[in-house]
Scaffold this motif. Structure first.
Motif, PDB file in Angstrom:
ATOM      1  N   GLY A 122     -70.801  -8.355 -84.030  1.00 53.05           N
ATOM      2  CA  GLY A 122     -69.674  -7.442 -84.119  1.00 53.05           C
ATOM      3  C   GLY A 122     -69.993  -6.051 -83.616  1.00 53.05           C
ATOM      4  N   GLN A 123     -69.007  -5.392 -83.067  1.00 49.94           N
ATOM      5  CA  GLN A 123     -69.206  -4.060 -82.505  1.00 49.94           C
ATOM      6  C   GLN A 123     -69.583  -3.048 -83.580  1.00 49.94           C
ATOM      7  OE1 GLN A 123     -69.194  -3.506 -79.149  1.00 49.94           O
ATOM      8  NE2 GLN A 123     -70.018  -1.494 -79.717  1.00 49.94           N
ATOM      9  N   ASP A 124     -69.132  -3.256 -84.813  1.00 47.84           N
ATOM     10  CA  ASP A 124     -69.467  -2.307 -85.881  1.00 47.84           C
ATOM     11  C   ASP A 124     -70.970  -2.244 -86.119  1.00 47.84           C
ATOM     12  OD1 ASP A 124     -69.369  -4.934 -86.844  1.00 47.84           O
ATOM     13  OD2 ASP A 124     -68.852  -4.307 -88.874  1.00 47.84           O
ATOM     14  N   ARG A 135     -75.992  -9.734 -90.076  1.00 47.30           N
ATOM     15  CA  ARG A 135     -75.405  -8.397 -90.175  1.00 47.30           C
ATOM     16  C   ARG A 135     -76.242  -7.539 -91.134  1.00 47.30           C
ATOM     17  NH1 ARG A 135     -70.259  -7.393 -88.701  1.00 47.30           N
ATOM     18  NH2 ARG A 135     -69.915  -6.069 -90.527  1.00 47.30           N
ATOM     19  N   LEU A 154     -71.330 -13.481 -85.007  1.00 48.74           N
ATOM     20  CA  LEU A 154     -70.029 -12.892 -85.325  1.00 48.74           C
ATOM     21  C   LEU A 154     -69.633 -13.179 -86.771  1.00 48.74           C
ATOM     22  CD1 LEU A 154     -67.424 -11.445 -84.413  1.00 48.74           C
ATOM     23  CD2 LEU A 154     -66.557 -13.684 -83.676  1.00 48.74           C
TER      24      LEU A 154
END
Length: 352
Positions: free
Chosen positions: A226-228, A201, A195
Motif C-alpha cells: 500500500g502507498q501509505d 505492513r 496489499l
C-alpha cells in the motif's frame, strides 16, 4: 482502593516511571495497538527481556509473576498460532486466562459492538485483552473507548483485518535480531500478498526504526504494498524498491519474508483467480533457496499454502519454525511488562 497483583500496586502507579513503548493516534502504553508505537530503544529492550525469559522460563516451567492477573483472548477471526502462543505465554507466567474464538463469540452474533464487548469485560475486571477482529483499527477503537474508564484493561492488537499485527512483527524482528545480532544495514525482501497482508505492513513500520535497512517488495501487480506504507518509509528515509522477480530479490537479501495470498480478503472472484495465478511465480523452491547467501534466512508468519515448498524445510536457511517459537517469548515479555513491570525491570537489571 488500588487493585494489586502479587502485592504490587496497580498499573497506573507502577508505569509512571517508564514508558515501554509510545503512543499512536492518542492511545499509548500499556495498550499495544500499532507498530508505530515503538522506537529502536523500545524494541531492543523488549528483545533483551525476551532473551532473559527464554533462559528463565523454558519449556515445562512456570512462574507466578502474573498471579492475580486475568487475560482475555477475544478472537472474532480464526487464529491458531497467535491465540495459542498468547495462551502459552499467559500460562507460563501464572495468569488466569479466558479465551473465545469465532464459533463461541455469541455476543457478536447477537449484534454487540466491539466497544461494548470491551466495556463488558472491563466491568468483569479483566486486566489484559488480546483481541483479533476483522475491522481495521478495532483494537485502537476499543482502547480509546476504555481510556475514559477508571483503571481500564490494557488492549493488545492480535490482528485487525488488513491493518496491522504488531505482536507478529515484534516476534519477526526478534527472530531477525537473534540471527544477525543486529537489524541495522540488513536487506529484507517481503514476498507475496503485500496489499492485504497485515504482517508485512507492521514489519515495514518497525524496520523503519533502524539505520541502513533496505526493503525489497516482491509481489504481482495485484498485490503491491500500500502507498501509505511506502509514504511512511519515505518519510523515515528507508530505501525500498519493487520487483516481481523473486530469484533476484532472494540473491541479494539477508531475510526473505514469504507470505500467502490472502484470498479470503478479496471479494472479487476475478481478482482472486488472478492473484492465485500470479502467485505461482512467487514460490520459494529448494533451487531458489540454494541461491540465497549462506547467512540469509527464510521466514513466514504461517499458515502457508504453496508459497514455500516443503522440501525447503530442511534447508538451514529455513527459520520459520524457530520464528514461531519466538512468538511465545516475545508475548511473555509483553505480558510481563504490562502486568508486572517491576519484575520486568528486575530481570533486565540482573541480565545487565
Amino acid at each position: 482502593m488500588a487493585k494489586t497483583w502479587n502485592g504490587l500496586e496497580t498499573k497506573e502507579v507502577m508505569m509512571t516511571n517508564q514508558k515501554w513503548w509510545g503512543d499512536y493516534e492518542g492511545v499509548g502504553f500499556p495498550n499495544l495497538v500499532a507498530s508505530q508505537q515503538f522506537d529502536k530503544e523500545h524494541l531492543l529492550t523488549l528483545f533483551q527481556l525476551s532473551k532473559v525469559l527464554k533462559r528463565n522460563v523454558p519449556k515445562g516451567t512456570r512462574q507466578d509473576w502474573l498471579k492475580g492477573c486475568t487475560c482475555l483472548n477475544l478472537f472474532s477471526e480464526p487464529s491458531t498460532r497467535t491465540r495459542g502462543s498468547n495462551e502459552m505465554s499467559e500460562g507460563r507466567l501464572g495468569a488466569a486466562k479466558i479465551s473465545f474464538d469465532n464459533d463461541q463469540f455469541s455476543s457478536a452474533v447477537k449484534g454487540e459492538s466491539k466497544t461494548d464487548a470491551g466495556l463488558a469485560w472491563h466491568a468483569m475486571e479483566v486486566d489484559i485483552i488480546v483481541m483479533r477482529h476483522k475491522d481495521e483499527n478495532a483494537a485502537l477503537d476499543v482502547a480509546r473507548c476504555l481510556s475514559h474508564e477508571e483503571n481500564p484493561p490494557a488492549v493488545i492488537n492480535g490482528g485487525d483485518g488488513k491493518g496491522q499485527h504488531p505482536t507478529q512483527a515484534l516476534l519477526d524482528l526478534f527472530t531477525i535480531f537473534e540471527r544477525f545480532e543486529k537489524i541495522d544495514n540488513l536487506t529484507i525482501a517481503m514476498v507475496g500478498d503485500l496489499l492485504r497482508g497485515r504482517t508485512v505492513r507492521s514489519l515495514a513500520y518497525m524496520l523503519s526504526k533502524f539505520t541502513g535497512v533496505k526493503i525489497i517488495f516482491v509481489s504481482s501487480r495485484f498485490s503491491k504494498m500500500g502507498q501509505d506504507v511506502k509514504d511512511y518509509l519515505n518519510e523515515h528515509g528507508v530505501i525500498w524498491s519493487e520487483t516481481e522477480n523473486l530469484v533476484e530479490a532472494a540473491r541479494q537479501s539477508d531475510v526473505v519474508y514469504m507470505t500467502r495470498p490472502q484470498l479470503e480478503r478479496e471479494r472479487n472472484l476475478i481478482k482472486r483467480w488472478l492473484m492465485r495465478r500470479a502467485n505461482r511465480n512467487l514460490t520459494m523452491t529448494k533451487i531458489i533457496a540454494e541461491q540465497m547467501p549462506m547467512s540469509s534466512i527464510i521466514m513466514h508468519p504461517f499458515p502457508r499454502n504453496e508459497e514455500i515448498e516443503t522440501d525447503v524445510d530442511s534447508n538451514e536457511r529455513a527459520w520459520y519454525f524457530w520464528q514461531m517459537r519466538n512468538g511465545v517469548y516475545i508475548r511473555m515479555a509483553i505480558m510481563l511488562i504490562i502486568g508486572n513491570p517491576t519484575k520486568a525491570k528486575e530481570l533486565l537489571a540482573q541480565a545487565g
